[in-house]
Design an enzyme around this catalytic site. Sequence first.
Site, PDB file in Angstrom:
ATOM      1  N   ASP A  56       0.822  -1.090   0.111  1.00 55.82           N
ATOM      2  CA  ASP A  56      -0.056   0.033  -0.016  1.00 55.82           C
ATOM      3  C   ASP A  56       0.892   1.338  -0.048  1.00 55.82           C
ATOM      4  O   ASP A  56       1.578   1.378   0.992  1.00 55.82           O
ATOM      5  CB  ASP A  56      -0.730   0.213   1.163  1.00 55.82           C
ATOM      6  CG  ASP A  56      -2.062  -1.113   1.060  1.00 55.82           C
ATOM      7  OD1 ASP A  56      -2.591  -1.400   0.013  1.00 55.82           O
ATOM      8  OD2 ASP A  56      -2.324  -1.546   2.254  1.00 55.82           O
TER       9      ASP A  56
ATOM     10  N   ASP B 139     -14.075  -4.207  -2.731  1.00 58.11           N
ATOM     11  CA  ASP B 139     -14.133  -4.144  -1.285  1.00 58.11           C
ATOM     12  C   ASP B 139     -15.389  -4.668  -0.663  1.00 58.11           C
ATOM     13  O   ASP B 139     -16.456  -3.821  -1.198  1.00 58.11           O
ATOM     14  CB  ASP B 139     -13.460  -2.732  -0.758  1.00 58.11           C
ATOM     15  CG  ASP B 139     -12.250  -2.296  -0.980  1.00 58.11           C
ATOM     16  OD1 ASP B 139     -11.267  -3.357  -1.107  1.00 58.11           O
ATOM     17  OD2 ASP B 139     -11.968  -1.398  -1.209  1.00 58.11           O
TER      18      ASP B 139
END
Lengths: 214, 285
Positions: free
Chosen positions: B11, B130
Site C-alpha cells: 500500500d 471491497d
Amino acid sequence: MIALVDYGGNVGSVRKAIEYLGAAADVIRVQAADAAARLRRAEKIILPGQGHFGVMAHALAESGLKADLSDQLAAGTPFFGICLGLQVLYEGSDEAPGVAGLGLLRGPVKRLQPVPAPQRVWGPASGTKVPHVGWSQLEIRKPASRLLRGIPDGSFFYYCHSYYGPVTAETCAITEYGSPFAAAVERGHVWAVQFHPEKSGQAGLQVLMNFLNL
Amino acid sequence: MLAKRIIPCLDCRDGRVVKGVRFVELRDAGDPGELAEAYNREGADELVMLDISASREGRATLLDTVQRVARRLFIPLTVGGGLRTIDDAERLLGVGADKVAVNTAAVEKPELVRELAARFGSQAVVVAIDARRASPLEAPNWNLGSFESTPPLPSSRGRAEGVTAKVKQPSWEVVTYGGTRRTGLDAVDWARRVESLGAGEILLTSMDADGTQQGFDCELTRAVSTAVRIPVIASGGAGTPEHFAQVFLEGAADAALAASVFHFDQYSIRRLKEFLRRRGISVRL
C-alpha cells in the site's frame, strides 16, 4: 547485441530482464526500414510475443521480415521464441486458420480445452480454465538441453496463454494443463518456451541467462 | 495443477509503503523498491501495489514508484488505486505494470472494465472488490427471494423446510472510496457482472477483516470464488500461516494477498509456503 523483435506486442519486460542480466538489446520494430539489416547484424535473436497468432504472422510477413528471420535461422543465428514466439515456429494455428507460421515444427497450434471442476471443493483451480494464467510445473523430457541447464525438474514457471504447441520430437520439456503441451522446444540453434521467463522469478532469469550464454 | 499464489501487497502513499488497520492509522513500512526486491527474492508469486495517496502530488509520484519497483521485479506486477481511465491504465502498463486493478471507477462506470479488457486483454484487468458483511437486519434488500423468506408451507415436509428457512444466508455489500461509501451492490452479483464484462481476475478484500490479522473471511471468499470462473485473490485479515491454509482449503481462493504480516517480518513467504506445502496445498517453492 541481442535483437529483440517487436511486432507490436510489449517487449519492455523482456528487454528489462536481458539488460538486468548484463546484455545489450536492440529492439527492432518489424516495420522499421532498417529492420532486416539490424537482424542480420544480431548475435542472437529473441522473439517475445503476446497476442494473436494471425497478427504476429501477418506483421512478420507483410514487413518482409519473415523471410529475413527464416534466413537467419537457416544461417544458424541462435533464436529464442517466447510464448507466441514459440507458437509461430509451428506450421500454423487454430487461432488463425490458413495463416502460415515459420513451419520449423510440425503441426498446428491448438486451443487449450477447459476442464470443468467436478466438485469445487478445492476452488476453481481443481479444473482448468482458459486462458491458462499462473504458475505451472515443468516436466523435463530432455535433461541435456542447454536451455534448461540448472533448472530442476518440476520447477514452476509463469504462463499466460490460450493456445499451445503440440508435443513433438523437438519438445524438451512439457507442462500439463488439461493435456500435455510443449513448454520448451529445441531444434538446432532454435529454442523457444511457452512460459514467460521474464515473469518467472529466478528460474526464468536462469533460462534467459542460459540462452544468452549459448 | 496451478500453484496457489502468495501475493504481498504494497500500500503506497506518496512514494512510501504504509499499512493501516481497517484503512486508517497508517504506519510506515519502507521503501517500495527495496520491499519489492526482497519479496521477489523470497519467492512471492506476484506483487500488488495499491496507491492510497490522498493528494494529487502524492498520486503523481506513483508512475515513478511503479517504474522503480518494476525495474528489478521479475514476477507479475499489478497496480491499482485511483485508476479511472484507459489512459491511466496505459501509463501504468507503460512503466512496467503487467496488470491494472480498478475498484471505485468500475462501480461507477462498469463499461470501463469492458474497455480495459478489449484494449489490453483480460489477463491485464483485475477488478478489486471491497466488501463488507451486511448485518442481518439490513441485508435483504437485493436479490429478492434468495434470503430467509416466506414461512414454511403447511405440508408434510413443513418441519424440515421450517428449519432451513430460518438459516440466514450471509451477504456482503460492495463499498467504495476506501470503504467509506456504500453502493447497495451485492458482492457476489457484482463479481459475476465484472466477470461477464471481461475482468481477468478478482481481488476481493473483506473490509471487516482487513488489518485485523484475525483471519480471512473464508465465507465471503468461497461465495465469490464459487460464483465465478476467473481466479479470486483473497485479501484482508491474514495473521498466521493457518489463515492462509484456511482461505485456500475452505475459502476456495486461487491466491492470497497480505501486507502487514510480510512487511513487519512476522514470517517469511518461504516459511509460509513450506507450511502450506505440508498441508497438501500446491505452491511454488
